[in-house]
Design an enzyme around this catalytic site. Structure first.
Site, mmCIF file in Angstrom:
data_model
loop_
_atom_site.group_PDB
_atom_site.id
_atom_site.type_symbol
_atom_site.label_atom_id
_atom_site.label_comp_id
_atom_site.label_asym_id
_atom_site.label_seq_id
_atom_site.Cartn_x
_atom_site.Cartn_y
_atom_site.Cartn_z
ATOM 1 N N LEU A 165 17.297 26.404 94.463
ATOM 2 C CA LEU A 165 16.084 26.761 93.749
ATOM 3 C C LEU A 165 15.634 25.468 93.085
ATOM 4 C CD1 LEU A 165 14.443 29.347 93.259
ATOM 5 C CD2 LEU A 165 15.781 29.717 91.184
ATOM 6 N N ASP A 166 14.410 25.049 93.334
ATOM 7 C CA ASP A 166 14.014 23.718 92.885
ATOM 8 C C ASP A 166 13.978 23.610 91.363
ATOM 9 O OD1 ASP A 166 11.249 23.907 91.734
ATOM 10 O OD2 ASP A 166 10.712 24.589 93.736
ATOM 11 N N MET A 167 13.948 22.376 90.895
ATOM 12 C CA MET A 167 14.080 22.065 89.473
ATOM 13 C C MET A 167 13.025 22.762 88.616
ATOM 14 S SD MET A 167 14.113 18.270 87.804
ATOM 15 C CE MET A 167 14.273 17.998 86.041
#
Length: 261
Positions: free
Chosen positions: A127-129
């Protein structure tokens, strides 16, 4: 009642684990995954980087097989099979990256679990930043491999808030499929909740898929939250909090995985 063998997974039968007493030889990257070091794919890089010794010798050959009786060192420290298999749901907060460490010094999501769990845990998928919400951590290599394989087609559901009113055909185009910079993106379902909010269900794991589609329409994402992975709901779990998956949830996730061709 027959006592469950210590060190075995809840899912031994589901995952077709061996139950005989003789040590089972397996590929080194699979052994590392079963020890909770990292996923099999990430373990392959660890091996290729020369960080693993088997019985005193550095091993960089991915086909190498080992058993529990071999001495395996990672960065000079002995690793062994985890005694307890863990399956953990975390509500990843904004600003955290999904990796075991970060060369840029950014906070990593797995650190939020270290006070509660002594086992080595790693994330299943990413899950991206700048997104938050549901992500699963485990130390069970077979479980992670099944969920991560492209053929699994596990649904991931997201709630997306936009900074501007949504373009009229965004939802329809995303469901039909759209090509952005040579990459084809297609959602399984897209529902317009209101003029600034979409519900998006994906089954592919392409990098930053929702963000790239929105960018292609010239719309910035204000908030992106993953609220469901397969049958597992984020529910009222607060950012930074975690919980163990139930045995039923783990079995139901595995049941959703399509058999590999």
């Amino acid at each position: 009642m027959k006592k469950k063998k210590r060190g075995s997974s809840l899912l031994d039968n589901t995952l077709n684990s061996e139950s005989n007493s003789s040590p089972k030889a397996e590929r080194l990257q699979a052994f590392l995954a079963h020890c909770g070091v990292a996923s099999r794919r990430a373990s392959e890089k660890i091996i290729l980087d020369g960080r693993v010794k088997v019985n005193g010798s550095v091993v960089t050959e991915l086909g190498t097989k080992v058993t529990e009786k071999d001495e395996v060192l990672l960065d000079g420290k002995k690793i062994t099979l985890e005694e307890v298999k863990r399956y953990v749901l975390l509500n990843k907060p904004l600003g955290y990256v999904c990796s075991q460490s970060d060369e840029k010094g950014r906070p990593v999501a797995v650190d939020l679990l270290r006070e509660k769990y002594t086992e080595r845990l790693y994330n299943v998928g990413r899950l991206d930043m700048f997104s938050f919400g549901a992500i699963i951590f485990t130390n069970d290599g077979d479980f992670a491999a099944k969920l991560s394989h492209p053929s699994a087609e596990i649904e991931k559901e997201y709630i997306v808030d936009s900074s501007l009113p949504l373009p009229r055909h965004l939802a329809e185009d995303f469901e039909r499929g759209i090509r952005v910079e040579g990459v084809f993106y297609k959602a399984k379902r897209v529902e317009e909740i209101n003029s600034h909010r979409l519900r998006v269900v994906l089954i592919e794991g392409k990098n930053r898929e929702i963000r790239r589609v929105f960018e292609s329409f010239g719309i910035a994402i204000k908030k992106l939250c993953r609220v469901r992975i397969g049958t597992v709901q984020l529910g009222d779990l607060e950012p930074g909090d975690c919980r163990n998956l139930t045995e039923q949830e783990v079995h139901s996730l595995l049941a959703l995985c399509k058999p590999r061709a």
